[in-house]
Design a protein around this motif. Structure first.
Motif, PDB file in Angstrom:
ATOM      1  N   ASP A 172       0.944  -1.210   0.058  1.00 35.34           N
ATOM      2  CA  ASP A 172       0.127  -0.037  -0.065  1.00 35.34           C
ATOM      3  C   ASP A 172       0.934   1.013  -0.046  1.00 35.34           C
ATOM      4  N   ASP A 195      -3.325   7.415  -3.448  1.00 34.37           N
ATOM      5  CA  ASP A 195      -3.399   6.130  -2.529  1.00 34.37           C
ATOM      6  C   ASP A 195      -3.948   4.809  -3.399  1.00 34.37           C
ATOM      7  N   HIS A 236     -12.367   5.732   1.507  1.00 37.74           N
ATOM      8  CA  HIS A 236     -12.380   7.161   2.009  1.00 37.74           C
ATOM      9  C   HIS A 236     -12.096   8.261   0.820  1.00 37.74           C
ATOM     10  N   HIS A 239      -7.018  11.144   3.873  1.00 38.30           N
ATOM     11  CA  HIS A 239      -8.348  10.884   4.437  1.00 38.30           C
ATOM     12  C   HIS A 239      -9.227  12.069   4.538  1.00 38.30           C
ATOM     13  N   GLU A 287     -10.916   0.620  -1.702  1.00 37.16           N
ATOM     14  CA  GLU A 287     -10.207  -0.385  -1.103  1.00 37.16           C
ATOM     15  C   GLU A 287     -10.558  -1.516  -0.456  1.00 37.16           C
TER      16      GLU A 287
HETATM   17  N1  MF3 Z   1      -3.979   3.282   2.315  1.00 34.29           N
HETATM   18  C1  MF3 Z   1      -4.067   3.149   3.590  1.00 34.29           C
HETATM   19  C2  MF3 Z   1      -5.356   4.076   4.076  1.00 34.29           C
HETATM   20  O1  MF3 Z   1      -5.910   4.259   3.409  1.00 34.29           O
HETATM   21  C3  MF3 Z   1      -3.057   3.627   4.214  1.00 34.29           C
HETATM   22  C4  MF3 Z   1      -2.969   4.508   5.484  1.00 34.29           C
HETATM   23  S1  MF3 Z   1      -1.861   3.861   6.509  1.00 34.29           S
HETATM   24  C5  MF3 Z   1      -0.986   4.796   7.340  1.00 34.29           C
HETATM   25  O2  MF3 Z   1      -5.913   4.174   5.090  1.00 34.29           O
HETATM   26  F1  MF3 Z   1       0.175   4.292   7.566  1.00 34.29           F
HETATM   27  F2  MF3 Z   1      -0.481   5.819   6.565  1.00 34.29           F
HETATM   28  F3  MF3 Z   1      -1.468   5.238   8.377  1.00 34.29           F
END
Ligand code: MF3
Ligand code: CO
Length: 246
Positions: free
Chosen positions: A93, A104, A167, A174, A200
């Motif tokens: 990821d 993302d 998200h 986010h 996702e």
């Molecule tokens: N793709 C993930 C998400 O949407 C990864 C975030 S994890 C972090 O939430 F490491 F950034 F916190």
């Protein structure tokens, strides 16, 4: 859902392209014997070399640039000295920030030869994303996407993780709304045009139940059966959806 201007859309496309390139590079590195720390370092260097910023680093204290999740690890595996081995499946990821905008995306890759069942898990997880976006349209409920992902996964005998969701994405990684991979067609907000979502699905071979380890990140299946992840950042326009990270 905050709508994006044409100039912001250009930057989202650029961030998406950089994310896609980083994941393609990651795929080229996968082989038995490489450690997840080595993968993380190489991917991080690649992103920086191309003018981006690995957005996960220090995000709520996350210690690395990527999440690398092997077999029963669903998501948020922290890179370590653990080495990939033949027969594993590994989810990578990656988040890239470019001029304040974010991409993302995640994929699950096979390491060498894997079992048929693990390959089916990878394939169904990826296909559930494409089933979902067939049902994603400006002016329609987000629940149409969510329910079609869940139906596709469950029809194929696997289960959908519920505690973690996709998200909104844009000038932060986010944003509103949550994008669940389960639910009813009538759930969720009406999808707005000129917005981006990170969709996702996280799909388990056995139980959908998960457990977070004491490091506060590593999320594993309760039955220790394998899990796969497939994520893209998508752009919703008036009459089409574009995938920015593929
Ligand atoms: N793709 C993930 C998400 O949407 C990864 C975030 S994890 C972090 O939430 F490491 F950034 F916190
Ligand atoms: Co995400």
């Amino acid at each position: 859902m905050k709508q994006l201007s044409p100039a912001q859309i250009v930057l989202m496309k650029k961030a998406g392209e950089m994310t896609k390139n980083a994941l393609n590079y990651a795929e080229s590195l996968i082989k038995p014997g490489i450690s997840t720390n080595s993968l993380d370092n190489l991917i991080s260097e690649y992103i920086i070399k191309h003018g981006g910023k690995p957005s996960f680093k220090n995000y709520f204290g996350y210690p690395k640039s990527t999440c690398i999740s092997i077999n029963e690890v669903v998501v948020h595996g922290i890179p370590s000295e653990r080495k990939l081995k033949e027969g594993d499946i590994v989810s990578i990821d990656v988040g890239v920030e470019y001029k304040g905008y974010n991409g993302d995306a995640a994929r699950t890759f096979p390491v060498g030869r894997i079992s048929e069942e693990k390959q089916k898990l990878i394939d169904v997880t990826r296909e559930s994303f494409f089933e979902g976006i067939k049902n994603l349209k400006a002016g329609e409920r987000l629940g149409k996407l969510s329910s079609s992902i869940q139906n596709y996964v469950e029809k194929n005998g696997f289960s959908v993780v519920r505690e973690m969701v996709g998200h909104g994405i844009g000038d932060k990684m986010h944003l509103e709304p949550n994008v669940p991979n389960y639910g009813k067609e009538t759930d969720g907000p009406i999808v707005q045009e000129n917005t981006c979502l990170a969709i996702e699905p996280m799909v388990n071979m056995g139980t959908r139940k998960i457990f977070v380890l004491e490091d506060g990140w590593t999320t594993i299946t309760q039955d220790l059966m394998p899990s796969a992840h497939y994520e893209n950042t998508v752009l919703i326009l008036k009459d089409k959806v574009e995938i920015l990270t593929l």
